[in-house]
Design a protein around this motif. Structure first.
Motif, PDB file in Angstrom:
ATOM      1  N   SER A   1      26.905  45.654  45.688  1.00  0.00           N
ATOM      2  CA  SER A   1      28.004  44.682  45.762  1.00  0.00           C
ATOM      3  C   SER A   1      28.047  43.842  44.486  1.00  0.00           C
ATOM      4  O   SER A   1      27.095  43.851  43.684  1.00  0.00           O
ATOM      5  CB  SER A   1      27.769  43.744  46.955  1.00  0.00           C
ATOM      6  N   GLY A   2      29.133  43.088  44.362  1.00  0.00           N
ATOM      7  CA  GLY A   2      29.263  42.195  43.209  1.00  0.00           C
ATOM      8  C   GLY A   2      28.227  41.092  43.246  1.00  0.00           C
ATOM      9  O   GLY A   2      27.672  40.707  42.213  1.00  0.00           O
ATOM     10  N   THR A   3      27.959  40.591  44.431  1.00  0.00           N
ATOM     11  CA  THR A   3      26.945  39.547  44.562  1.00  0.00           C
ATOM     12  C   THR A   3      25.595  40.090  44.098  1.00  0.00           C
ATOM     13  O   THR A   3      24.877  39.444  43.326  1.00  0.00           O
ATOM     14  CB  THR A   3      26.838  39.086  46.037  1.00  0.00           C
TER      15      THR A   3
ATOM     16  N   ASN B   1      25.592  40.549  40.242  1.00  0.00           N
ATOM     17  CA  ASN B   1      25.502  39.245  39.568  1.00  0.00           C
ATOM     18  C   ASN B   1      24.087  38.687  39.656  1.00  0.00           C
ATOM     19  O   ASN B   1      23.539  38.190  38.669  1.00  0.00           O
ATOM     20  CB  ASN B   1      26.457  38.238  40.229  1.00  0.00           C
TER      21      ASN B   1
ATOM     22  N   HIS C   1      31.988  31.940  40.988  1.00  0.00           N
ATOM     23  CA  HIS C   1      31.524  32.606  42.211  1.00  0.00           C
ATOM     24  C   HIS C   1      30.005  32.569  42.329  1.00  0.00           C
ATOM     25  O   HIS C   1      29.446  32.330  43.409  1.00  0.00           O
ATOM     26  CB  HIS C   1      32.020  34.063  42.197  1.00  0.00           C
TER      27      HIS C   1
ATOM     28  N   GLU D   1      27.707  32.680  46.480  1.00  0.00           N
ATOM     29  CA  GLU D   1      26.691  33.729  46.595  1.00  0.00           C
ATOM     30  C   GLU D   1      25.451  33.191  47.309  1.00  0.00           C
ATOM     31  O   GLU D   1      24.312  33.592  47.022  1.00  0.00           O
ATOM     32  CB  GLU D   1      26.419  34.356  45.210  1.00  0.00           C
TER      33      GLU D   1
ATOM     34  N   GLU E   1      33.395  34.184  34.163  1.00  0.00           N
ATOM     35  CA  GLU E   1      34.065  35.011  35.180  1.00  0.00           C
ATOM     36  C   GLU E   1      35.395  35.501  34.591  1.00  0.00           C
ATOM     37  O   GLU E   1      36.184  34.690  34.107  1.00  0.00           O
ATOM     38  CB  GLU E   1      34.309  34.111  36.397  1.00  0.00           C
TER      39      GLU E   1
ATOM     40  N   ASN F   1      38.454  33.764  39.761  1.00  0.00           N
ATOM     41  CA  ASN F   1      38.955  33.893  41.129  1.00  0.00           C
ATOM     42  C   ASN F   1      39.573  32.564  41.556  1.00  0.00           C
ATOM     43  O   ASN F   1      40.797  32.378  41.456  1.00  0.00           O
ATOM     44  CB  ASN F   1      37.802  34.354  42.044  1.00  0.00           C
TER      45      ASN F   1
ATOM     46  N   ASP G   1      30.635  37.778  35.118  1.00  0.00           N
ATOM     47  CA  ASP G   1      30.995  38.229  36.454  1.00  0.00           C
ATOM     48  C   ASP G   1      32.381  38.868  36.337  1.00  0.00           C
ATOM     49  O   ASP G   1      33.400  38.182  36.315  1.00  0.00           O
ATOM     50  CB  ASP G   1      31.012  37.038  37.420  1.00  0.00           C
TER      51      ASP G   1
ATOM     52  N   ALA H   1      34.083  40.759  38.476  1.00  0.00           N
ATOM     53  CA  ALA H   1      34.503  41.304  39.778  1.00  0.00           C
ATOM     54  C   ALA H   1      35.866  41.981  39.632  1.00  0.00           C
ATOM     55  O   ALA H   1      36.131  43.012  40.234  1.00  0.00           O
ATOM     56  CB  ALA H   1      34.569  40.198  40.822  1.00  0.00           C
ATOM     57  N   ARG H   2      36.725  41.362  38.805  1.00  0.00           N
ATOM     58  CA  ARG H   2      38.064  41.934  38.553  1.00  0.00           C
ATOM     59  C   ARG H   2      38.228  42.188  37.050  1.00  0.00           C
ATOM     60  O   ARG H   2      39.231  41.830  36.439  1.00  0.00           O
ATOM     61  CB  ARG H   2      39.141  41.001  39.112  1.00  0.00           C
TER      62      ARG H   2
ATOM     63  N   CYS I   1      33.002  45.084  39.638  1.00  0.00           N
ATOM     64  CA  CYS I   1      33.130  45.550  41.033  1.00  0.00           C
ATOM     65  C   CYS I   1      34.095  46.730  41.119  1.00  0.00           C
ATOM     66  O   CYS I   1      35.172  46.700  40.525  1.00  0.00           O
ATOM     67  CB  CYS I   1      33.673  44.432  41.922  1.00  0.00           C
TER      68      CYS I   1
ATOM     69  N   SER J   1      34.886  47.672  44.339  1.00  0.00           N
ATOM     70  CA  SER J   1      35.379  47.546  45.717  1.00  0.00           C
ATOM     71  C   SER J   1      36.530  46.556  45.841  1.00  0.00           C
ATOM     72  O   SER J   1      36.909  46.186  46.948  1.00  0.00           O
ATOM     73  CB  SER J   1      34.231  47.102  46.620  1.00  0.00           C
ATOM     74  N   LYS J   2      37.080  46.113  44.708  1.00  0.00           N
ATOM     75  CA  LYS J   2      38.209  45.176  44.784  1.00  0.00           C
ATOM     76  C   LYS J   2      39.470  45.931  44.349  1.00  0.00           C
ATOM     77  O   LYS J   2      39.836  46.897  45.002  1.00  0.00           O
ATOM     78  CB  LYS J   2      37.886  43.943  43.944  1.00  0.00           C
TER      79      LYS J   2
HETATM   80  C1  LIG Z   1      34.692  36.501  41.164  1.00  0.00           C
HETATM   81  C2  LIG Z   1      33.848  37.225  42.164  1.00  0.00           C
HETATM   82  N1  LIG Z   1      32.586  37.526  41.850  1.00  0.00           N
HETATM   83  C3  LIG Z   1      31.777  38.178  42.693  1.00  0.00           C
HETATM   84  C4  LIG Z   1      32.218  38.575  43.934  1.00  0.00           C
HETATM   85  C5  LIG Z   1      31.243  39.212  44.877  1.00  0.00           C
HETATM   86  O1  LIG Z   1      31.547  40.490  45.235  1.00  0.00           O
HETATM   87  P1  LIG Z   1      30.991  41.120  46.601  1.00  0.00           P
HETATM   88  O2  LIG Z   1      31.867  40.608  47.677  1.00  0.00           O
HETATM   89  O3  LIG Z   1      31.096  42.589  46.356  1.00  0.00           O
HETATM   90  O4  LIG Z   1      29.570  40.693  46.742  1.00  0.00           O
HETATM   91  C6  LIG Z   1      33.540  38.285  44.320  1.00  0.00           C
HETATM   92  C7  LIG Z   1      34.022  38.679  45.649  1.00  0.00           C
HETATM   93  O5  LIG Z   1      35.122  38.402  46.054  1.00  0.00           O
HETATM   94  C8  LIG Z   1      34.370  37.590  43.405  1.00  0.00           C
HETATM   95  O6  LIG Z   1      35.633  37.276  43.710  1.00  0.00           O
END
Ligand SMILES: Cc1ncc(COP(=O)(O)O)c(C=O)c1O
Length: 362
Positions: free
Chosen positions: A61-63, A66, A87, A92, A139, A143, A172, A174-175, A200, A202-203
């Motif tokens: 996962s992104g968490t 990171n 994030h 997290e 980031e 987000n 980070d 994620a996007r 990530c 998965s987004k």
């Molecule tokens: C900016 C950002 N970083 C990290 C994450 C974490 O990703 P994950 O939900 O896969 O752990 C998210 C999840 O929405 C996010 O928006």
């Protein structure tokens, strides 16, 4: 459960397409923990190359990726610098403190981004009373900061400042590819400013799970140890890595469709009395807007929309976030705007919703 017809809650809600499912079914697999999964190896090599880095490691996962990045750079007693809404600091579970004994120093910026003027004076002196400032986390896209993509010159300036002052840099992402597509820069243009980058799948890229951390060989070797420690070292992970390879081939360029849909929705929202938005702020796939407190709060509006089949989450007492992705269309944007109009016209203050927003108990 209400019947959700248009789900704009997050880009994490996407389901694998038939093409992606086929790629998953065909995936060659092996024991990834022993480095023997050919599909994971392929994905890691592909991503390292794209970002101009030596190595990469697949994560759940992104968490997780990171936090692997934080663990690579920091030791207990360290501090990382991050924009206030980042994030890693906010969402997290206190990961830097729990997993790396590292504190987050949250610095107010603009739209989730920092500049040198925000950072000047924030690196602690070498003094026995103080913790050690070790890492800068950024980031891209932001987000909570509003789905903003960093201008490349600002990234260069801020990361240059960090490195000149002896800090490591982690992104980070994620996007990450939303930013690349919106700004027209390459993955390597961004990657070269960071010691580690988490991306990530998965987004917006539409995979069922998975992220990746890229960096130097040495940092990725350390990250593999962290991944194992965090319970994220997998076996036949090629099943999911295949989806990520597929996404890199099919789902990157199309992110511009999500951005266009987000802009269309923003333009519609701007015309609805009781809602406010700055259309020019919408750069990628996140659409943040505010509801007039005279009508009700964000939680109430979110609940009322859900009753009508549209899922949009609250992100503050009066703020909501709609997120576009590959499972929604241009028509869905127009329908969403209609549902917003109807809901506001009918009134929604009878619904339950928190006046302090989703992140505060009181
Ligand atoms: C900016 C950002 N970083 C990290 C994450 C974490 O990703 P994950 O939900 O896969 O752990 C998210 C999840 O929405 C996010 O928006």
């Amino acid at each position: 459960m209400p019947n959700v017809l248009i789900n704009l809650y997050s880009d994490t809600v996407t389901k694998p397409t038939p093409g992606m499912r086929e790629a998953i079914a065909r995936a060659e697999v092996g024991d990834d923990m022993s480095g023997e999964d050919p599909t994971v190896n392929r994905l890691e090599a592909l991503m390292a190359e794209k970002l101009g880095k030596e190595a990469a490691v697949f994560a759940c996962s992104g968490t997780q990726s990171n936090q692997m990045g934080v663990k690579v750079h920091c030791i207990p007693g360290d501090e990382l610098l991050i924009e206030s809404s980042g994030h890693i600091a906010c969402f997290e579970g206190g990961g830097p403190a729990v997993l790396s004994g590292t504190m987050c120093r949250q610095i107010p910026g603009t739209n989730g981004m920092l500049d040198i003027a925000d950072l000047n004076g924030k690196i602690k002196a070498d003094n026995q009373h103080l913790c050690i400032t070790r890492l800068l986390c950024l980031e891209n896209t932001t987000n909570v900061g509003g789905g903003r993509a960093w201008p490349l010159d600002q990234l260069e300036r801020v990361c240059g400042w960090a490195h000149e002052n002896g800090l490591k840099t982690h992104l980070d992402g994620a996007r990450f590819f939303n930013a690349c597509v919106a700004k027209g820069y390459s993955a390597a243009d961004v990657g070269k400013h960071f010691d580690t980058v988490s991306i990530c799948f998965s987004k917006g890229l539409g995979c069922p799970m998975g992220s990746i951390l890229v960096g130097s060989k040495d940092d990725i070797r350390k990250a593999r140890r962290a991944r194992k420690l965090f319970g994220g070292a997998l076996r036949q992970a090629g099943i999911v890595a295949a989806a990520a390879v597929y996404a890199m081939e099919h789902n990157v360029e199309r992110l511009s469709v999500d951005h266009d849909n987000a802009k269309l929705l923003a333009a519609e929202i701007a015309q609805i009395e009781g809602l406010s938005i700055n259309v020019a702020d919408v750069e990628t796939n996140l659409v943040f807007f505010e509801v007039d407190p005279k009508l009700g709060n964000a939680g109430q509006l979110s609940a009322a929309l859900l009753d009508r089949g549209v899922k949009i989450g609250p992100s503050g007492p009066q703020r909501l976030r709609a997120c576009t992705h590959l499972d929604v269309t241009r028509e869905d944007m127009l329908k969403t705007a209609d549902v917003l109009r109807q809901t506001i016209k009918a009134g929604f203050s009878q619904y339950k919703g928190s006046t302090t927003g989703p992140y505060a108990r009181a």
